[in-house]
Design a protein around this motif. Structure first.
Motif, PDB file in Angstrom:
ATOM      1  N   GLN A 280       0.845  -1.198  -0.032  1.00  0.00           N
ATOM      2  CA  GLN A 280       0.054  -0.053   0.118  1.00  0.00           C
ATOM      3  C   GLN A 280       0.884   1.356  -0.124  1.00  0.00           C
ATOM      4  O   GLN A 280       0.948   1.933   1.026  1.00  0.00           O
ATOM      5  N   ASP A 281       1.492   1.527  -1.409  1.00  0.00           N
ATOM      6  CA  ASP A 281       2.596   2.505  -1.197  1.00  0.00           C
ATOM      7  C   ASP A 281       2.372   3.783  -1.711  1.00  0.00           C
ATOM      8  O   ASP A 281       3.128   4.497  -2.176  1.00  0.00           O
ATOM      9  N   THR A 282       0.959   3.951  -2.153  1.00  0.00           N
ATOM     10  CA  THR A 282       0.432   5.259  -2.445  1.00  0.00           C
ATOM     11  C   THR A 282      -0.380   6.198  -1.202  1.00  0.00           C
ATOM     12  O   THR A 282      -0.777   5.433  -0.445  1.00  0.00           O
ATOM     13  N   HIS A 283      -0.428   7.232  -1.634  1.00  0.00           N
ATOM     14  CA  HIS A 283      -1.163   8.082  -0.779  1.00  0.00           C
ATOM     15  C   HIS A 283      -2.778   7.934  -0.793  1.00  0.00           C
ATOM     16  O   HIS A 283      -3.263   8.030  -1.887  1.00  0.00           O
ATOM     17  N   VAL A 284      -3.447   7.531   0.014  1.00  0.00           N
ATOM     18  CA  VAL A 284      -4.656   7.097   0.081  1.00  0.00           C
ATOM     19  C   VAL A 284      -5.457   7.641   1.275  1.00  0.00           C
ATOM     20  O   VAL A 284      -5.541   7.168   2.426  1.00  0.00           O
ATOM     21  N   PRO A 285      -6.214   8.823   1.076  1.00  0.00           N
ATOM     22  CA  PRO A 285      -6.959   9.281   2.075  1.00  0.00           C
ATOM     23  C   PRO A 285      -8.174   8.517   2.809  1.00  0.00           C
ATOM     24  O   PRO A 285      -8.687   7.801   1.758  1.00  0.00           O
ATOM     25  N   ILE A 286      -8.433   8.571   3.859  1.00  0.00           N
ATOM     26  CA  ILE A 286      -9.370   7.788   4.535  1.00  0.00           C
ATOM     27  C   ILE A 286     -10.308   8.707   5.474  1.00  0.00           C
ATOM     28  O   ILE A 286      -9.765   9.735   6.096  1.00  0.00           O
ATOM     29  N   ASP A 287     -11.566   8.314   5.706  1.00  0.00           N
ATOM     30  CA  ASP A 287     -12.301   8.963   6.629  1.00  0.00           C
ATOM     31  C   ASP A 287     -12.146   8.040   8.150  1.00  0.00           C
ATOM     32  O   ASP A 287     -12.443   6.892   8.167  1.00  0.00           O
ATOM     33  N   GLN A 288     -11.076   8.599   8.689  1.00  0.00           N
ATOM     34  CA  GLN A 288     -10.815   7.797  10.237  1.00  0.00           C
ATOM     35  C   GLN A 288     -11.976   7.416  10.854  1.00  0.00           C
ATOM     36  O   GLN A 288     -11.954   6.546  11.625  1.00  0.00           O
ATOM     37  N   GLY A 289     -13.035   8.284  10.947  1.00  0.00           N
ATOM     38  CA  GLY A 289     -14.046   8.250  12.006  1.00  0.00           C
ATOM     39  C   GLY A 289     -14.730   6.972  11.489  1.00  0.00           C
ATOM     40  O   GLY A 289     -15.380   6.042  12.135  1.00  0.00           O
ATOM     41  N   VAL A 290     -14.998   6.814  10.010  1.00  0.00           N
ATOM     42  CA  VAL A 290     -15.604   5.821   9.234  1.00  0.00           C
ATOM     43  C   VAL A 290     -14.820   4.430   9.829  1.00  0.00           C
ATOM     44  O   VAL A 290     -15.532   3.072   9.876  1.00  0.00           O
ATOM     45  N   LYS A 291     -13.590   4.424   9.497  1.00  0.00           N
ATOM     46  CA  LYS A 291     -12.577   3.432   9.690  1.00  0.00           C
ATOM     47  C   LYS A 291     -12.891   2.767  11.303  1.00  0.00           C
ATOM     48  O   LYS A 291     -13.181   1.305  11.617  1.00  0.00           O
ATOM     49  N   GLU A 292     -12.805   3.716  12.060  1.00  0.00           N
ATOM     50  CA  GLU A 292     -12.862   3.201  13.657  1.00  0.00           C
ATOM     51  C   GLU A 292     -14.433   2.819  13.790  1.00  0.00           C
ATOM     52  O   GLU A 292     -14.440   1.726  14.723  1.00  0.00           O
ATOM     53  N   ARG A 293     -15.343   3.349  13.349  1.00  0.00           N
ATOM     54  CA  ARG A 293     -16.713   2.730  13.423  1.00  0.00           C
ATOM     55  C   ARG A 293     -16.778   1.225  13.037  1.00  0.00           C
ATOM     56  O   ARG A 293     -17.320   0.479  13.668  1.00  0.00           O
ATOM     57  N   LEU A 294     -16.211   1.076  11.832  1.00  0.00           N
ATOM     58  CA  LEU A 294     -16.363  -0.222  11.152  1.00  0.00           C
ATOM     59  C   LEU A 294     -15.639  -1.161  12.213  1.00  0.00           C
ATOM     60  O   LEU A 294     -16.158  -2.436  12.335  1.00  0.00           O
ATOM     61  N   MET A 295     -14.287  -0.822  12.364  1.00  0.00           N
ATOM     62  CA  MET A 295     -13.503  -1.769  13.070  1.00  0.00           C
ATOM     63  C   MET A 295     -14.119  -2.231  14.554  1.00  0.00           C
ATOM     64  O   MET A 295     -14.021  -3.342  15.042  1.00  0.00           O
ATOM     65  N   GLU A 296     -14.783  -1.143  15.177  1.00  0.00           N
ATOM     66  CA  GLU A 296     -15.406  -1.561  16.239  1.00  0.00           C
ATOM     67  C   GLU A 296     -16.659  -2.315  16.267  1.00  0.00           C
ATOM     68  O   GLU A 296     -16.819  -2.960  17.276  1.00  0.00           O
ATOM     69  N   ASN A 297     -17.099  -2.603  14.983  1.00  0.00           N
ATOM     70  CA  ASN A 297     -18.251  -3.388  14.775  1.00  0.00           C
ATOM     71  C   ASN A 297     -17.584  -4.769  14.140  1.00  0.00           C
ATOM     72  O   ASN A 297     -18.545  -5.578  13.678  1.00  0.00           O
ATOM     73  N   GLY A 298     -16.413  -5.097  14.265  1.00  0.00           N
ATOM     74  CA  GLY A 298     -15.852  -6.274  13.855  1.00  0.00           C
ATOM     75  C   GLY A 298     -15.192  -6.581  12.447  1.00  0.00           C
ATOM     76  O   GLY A 298     -14.671  -7.595  12.312  1.00  0.00           O
ATOM     77  N   LEU A 299     -15.037  -5.482  11.709  1.00  0.00           N
ATOM     78  CA  LEU A 299     -14.532  -5.618  10.362  1.00  0.00           C
ATOM     79  C   LEU A 299     -12.855  -5.724  10.702  1.00  0.00           C
ATOM     80  O   LEU A 299     -12.665  -4.782  11.290  1.00  0.00           O
ATOM     81  N   GLU A 300     -12.329  -6.467   9.930  1.00  0.00           N
ATOM     82  CA  GLU A 300     -10.841  -6.296   9.932  1.00  0.00           C
ATOM     83  C   GLU A 300     -10.504  -5.124   9.426  1.00  0.00           C
ATOM     84  O   GLU A 300     -10.994  -4.228   8.665  1.00  0.00           O
ATOM     85  N   GLU A 301      -9.064  -4.611   9.477  1.00  0.00           N
ATOM     86  CA  GLU A 301      -8.487  -3.321   9.415  1.00  0.00           C
ATOM     87  C   GLU A 301      -8.494  -3.166   7.691  1.00  0.00           C
ATOM     88  O   GLU A 301      -8.896  -2.014   7.183  1.00  0.00           O
ATOM     89  N   PRO A 302      -8.168  -3.897   6.980  1.00  0.00           N
ATOM     90  CA  PRO A 302      -7.994  -3.830   5.336  1.00  0.00           C
ATOM     91  C   PRO A 302      -9.317  -3.463   4.870  1.00  0.00           C
ATOM     92  O   PRO A 302      -9.478  -2.576   4.011  1.00  0.00           O
TER      93      PRO A 302
END
Length: 708
Positions: A359-381
């Motif tokens: 994953q060697d390119t600049h990939v912006p993400i919505d950090q709040g969305v990521k945290e919410r998804l991981m809190e509900n059991g999704l793996e990080e990728p």
């Protein structure tokens, strides 16, 4: 095509105010689906294709081929016809059901899909061409006498001059949704979604979309003052023209979304399998784009590229100047490197081979969305992937569907998901449906014949089975995948370019020389058998014999090489046929090396090639000889196109244009050239015009009339 909801569409200022509401509820809807399906298996491999056609109106007296804008009328007729039991008598015995037809962005476009999904059974795969051909025959039989359905990726004269490329004539207008100087709203599907999507992309961006392709420079080509005039034909230029290079300009969504393509969607057993297949197909997408390249002409000019991808990417690029890095971030949240329509930016599987360095390119993400998804059991990728999609704003919202029951709807989720058009799409299960997790393969260009479209569909399906069966991995840095996407679009990119690709594709615990049988093992079926396409086995056998004899002398038993692979003696890396250099000692230590398309498909050294992997899968399952022989017809198209012994549709179209008697060496595709080209494409599909350089010597078309 995305959501076709009914209602009152909101303009961009109204939609922008609802962006956070839509994103928040979209994630809520996804999580309801995730909780229902995360531990539930689907029904295994079911798959289908989507083929897009352009309906062409011919004026034989004036020698013009125009885009027919009768989509609504034609679809109404087709929907009536497909419900009529009388159509059953025309349905080939190998087709399970009557196909379905759908609208597309262009008012001159139709989309077809099989009436029910195909399975991965090899006997089912050999029915695909008949199903595709049946769809084309249905369309053709219910058009006007002067109209034809053609499968071309880009219409060479779309936007060429005012009113000169459609029937009835259309004209650009300042009041249109795109405000294009070349095309008007009349060429767009009249459903409210499409003009709204067009207008909202332009308004969000803050300007018209800006599409530029390098112009093919010939002896008499007029070049704007101050630009270089270097004749094309040598080293192909970059797919994105640098400053000072003459270019073809386009300024509307229609130039991209008005292109046709071939897409394949697979259903997986579960989310893990879907993620693995998704990741494995990411590096393969550019390779298949190069092999299917079919679009060398735009707005009445020859381009110095062969494929559509950058055209569509630019046609829906809604990024603001801040998001494109032209101004400092002030009003927007992210610097976004890519358009909404572009190559994949992230792998999504939790596979240990998915290393952070890929994953060697600049990939912006919505950090709040990521945290919410991981809190509900999704793996990080996977959570990171969805969080990246959700940096985008919604583009179309209907007033009637602002508030939804999140447990019973995925509309807000799909509002964002369906307008992230990447080379591969990860698709969650629909609400209230038995359909499971799916993967959509989106990079391929539509081909001129159903034989070609079937061949590439079958190849990708079989490759997906090999990926799962042998636990294959093709991981490589995303930056190299992006570079491959640009190379794939260059003129003659399938033949002249080299592509970064992974050599070691088997799991780490697999011996360096796994004992899989990777030969094609050409065989003749029993004479008493009948092929699924309705031809006698003796015909199929004779055809196969001619194909193998055309490639060389009769094949001896497969040879066992010191790498443990069983190989077709005509494969590229065979000592009898290869002109490829052997890998150097340094390359042997590299996991990612540069390969030609021939090497990627047909193998090199201890890398078996994608075709070798498909062969290994077929040789590992129980397939009768007649079916295997039929499958070989399709796989040989990919094999020999990769070897350069068959040319791409883009090369065929370019050659047709530049050798046309009325071509003035000025890069222009005139009405008469375009008319003759469209006629020739239809004749090739029907088999009344030979094109052995494109299809081989044994192609059998749909027949003299092409009708039912």
């Amino acid at each position: 095509m995305g959501l076709l909801a009914l209602g009152t569409p909101l303009d961009w200022p109204e939609t922008k105010l609802l962006a956070e509401h839509i994103r928040t509820h979209g994630i809520t809807q996804f999580l309801h689906t995730w909780n229902r399906w995360k531990d539930s298996p689907g029904k295994g491999l079911l798959w289908g294709d989507e083929i897009e056609y352009m309906v062409v109106s011919f004026d034989d007296e004036k020698k013009k081929a125009l885009l027919s804008l009768r989509q609504t009328e034609i679809l109404t007729k087709l929907q009536s016809v497909t419900l009529d039991p009388a159509l059953e008598k025309h349905k080939p015995a190998s087709c399970a059901t009557i196909p379905t037809f759908h609208p597309e962005y262009g008012r001159y476009m139709l989309e077809s899909t099989p009436g029910c999904p195909f399975t991965g059974n090899p006997r089912d795969l050999v029915t695909v061409e008949a199903d595709m051909r049946f769809r084309r025959q249905i369309i053709r039989s219910y058009l006007k006498p002067h109209e034809l359905p053609v499968t071309v990726t880009s219409w060479p004269r779309l936007g060429a001059d005012e009113g000169g490329f459609t029937e009835p004539p259309t004209f650009p207008s300042e009041k249109s949704s795109s405000k294009s100087q070349y095309v008007g709203d009349e060429i767009t599907n009249p459903h409210a979604r499409f003009p709204t999507l067009t207008a909202n992309i332009r308004q969000r961006r803050g300007s018209l979309v800006d599409i530029r392709l390098p112009l093919f420079i010939d002896v008499n080509t007029e070049v704007p003052e101050g630009m270089k005039k270097e004749l094309s034909g040598g080293v192909p230029p970059p797919a994105k023209p640098p400053a000072g290079m003459p270019y073809i300009h386009m300024d509307a969504m229609a130039f991209g979304m008005g292109c046709s393509c071939l897409q394949i969607t697979f259903q997986a057993w579960n989310v893990e399998e879907a993620s693995r297949v998704y990741d494995a197909l990411v590096p393969i997408a550019p390779i298949m784009l190069a092999l299917t390249a079919a679009s060398p002409a735009y707005r009445g000019y020859l381009a110095d590229v062969d494929a559509r991808w950058n055209v569509i990417a630019a046609s829906v690029d809604d990024r603001t100047e801040e998001e494109r890095g032209l101004k400092p971030l002030k009003n927007d949240r992210y610097l976004i490197p890519k358009s909404r329509y572009d190559s994949v930016s992230l792998y999504i599987s939790n596979d240990p081979r998915n290393l952070p360095e890929y994953q060697d390119t600049h990939v912006p993400i919505d950090q709040g969305v990521k945290e919410r998804l991981m809190e509900n059991g999704l793996e990080e990728p996977l959570a990171t992937h969805i969080a990246h999609l959700y940096i985008r704003d919604p583009l179309v919202q209907f007033s009637e569907t602002i508030d939804q029951y999140d447990e019973q709807s995925m509309d807000h989720f799909e509002n964002i998901q369906s307008t992230n058009w990447q080379t591969i799409r990860f698709k969650p299960p629909p609400v209230n449906s038995p359909i499971g997790w799916r993967v959509e393969f989106r990079s391929m260009e539509v081909q001129m014949t159903d034989f070609e479209n079937a061949a590439f569909s079958i190849f990708i399906v079989l490759l997906s089975r090999a990926i799962i069966s042998f636990d294959l991995g093709f991981y490589m840095p995303i930056s190299q995948v992006d570079e491959n996407m640009q190379k794939a679009q260059q003129r003659d990119g399938a033949r002249v370019n080299k592509y970064a690709f992974r050599r070691a594709v088997f799991p780490a615990n697999t011996p360096r020389t796994p004992a899989y049988d990777m030969s094609s093992r050409p065989v003749s079926p029993p004479r008493s058998a009948s092929t699924p396409n309705g031809r006698s086995s003796s015909v199929a056998s004779a055809q196969h014999s001619r194909q193998t004899s055309a490639a060389g002398p009769s094949s001896p038993r497969p040879t066992r090489f010191n790498n443990g692979f069983s190989r077709d003696p005509h494969a590229r890396d065979s000592s009898r046929a290869s002109t490829c250099p052997s890998p150097t000692d340094e390359e042997e230590e590299e996991e990612i090396v540069e390969m030609t398309i021939d090497e990627v498909i047909n193998g090199r050294g201890d890398y078996p090639g994608l075709m070798g992997l498909v062969n290994a899968y077929l040789n590992s399952v129980n397939v009768d000889l007649a079916t295997k022989c039929e499958l070989r017809r399709y796989l040989d198209l990919i094999k020999y196109r990769a070897k350069g012994e068959l040319i791409t549709p883009a090369s065929w179209i370019r050659n047709f244009i530049v050798t046309h008697p009325k071509y003035n060496k000025d890069s222009k595709v005139t009405d008469e050239i375009n008319y003759d080209l469209a006629k020739a494409i239809d004749e090739i599909e029907r088999g009344v015009r030979l094109a052995p350089e494109l299809l081989g010597r044994n192609y059998v078309g749909s027949g003299e009339t092409g009708c039912l």
